[in-house]
Design a protein around this motif. Structure first.
Motif: not given
Length: 135
Positions: A41-45, A79-83, A114-115
């Motif tokens: 997620n940090s790399l995505t941002l 963190g998959k959904a946010r990523t 799921r999470t």
């Protein structure tokens, strides 16, 4: 730090420097202490910042691809959904065909449900519907 980026984004341009500081700190923590559930997620941002603030599409795509690989390497789905939401809604829609985004939004939705990450799961579902409508 992830919440700080969200609230800084919602606060507008006046707080844009907080987004930059928080994201670079998240990436620094990942590089210093190793991978965590929110490293992708940090790399995505960082990719989103590279695209929207710096205007560098190629770097944003490269960082986004690295975030996808990092998410696949991570065994946790926390963190998959946010990523997937940030990556596909704010980075990849500039560089990939819209038809290719639908599958990833659905995957983010399923992972979020799921999470227990209902907010990001529903945003993924919403973006999937918008993407399907636009194509």
């Amino acid at each position: 730090l992830t919440r700080l980026t969200l609230w800084s984004f919602l606060a507008g341009e006046k707080f844009g420097h907080f987004i930059l500081l928080a994201v670079t700190k998240m990436v620094h923590i990942t590089l210093s202490y190793g991978l965590s559930e929110l490293s992708a997620n940090s790399l995505t941002l960082l990719g989103a910042i590279s695209l929207h603030i710096m205007g560098d599409v190629d770097t944003a795509q490269s960082i986004g691809e690295s975030a996808m690989q990092l998410q696949e390497r991570c065994e946790s789905e926390t963190g998959k959904a946010r990523t997937f939401l940030v990556l596909h809604a704010y980075v990849f829609y500039h560089v990939k065909p819209l038809q290719s985004l639908s599958k990833s939004f659905l995957e983010g939705y399923q992972s979020g449900m799921r999470t227990g990450d209902g907010a990001n799961a529903l945003w993924c579902l919403f973006n999937n519907i918008v993407t399907l409508y636009m194509t």
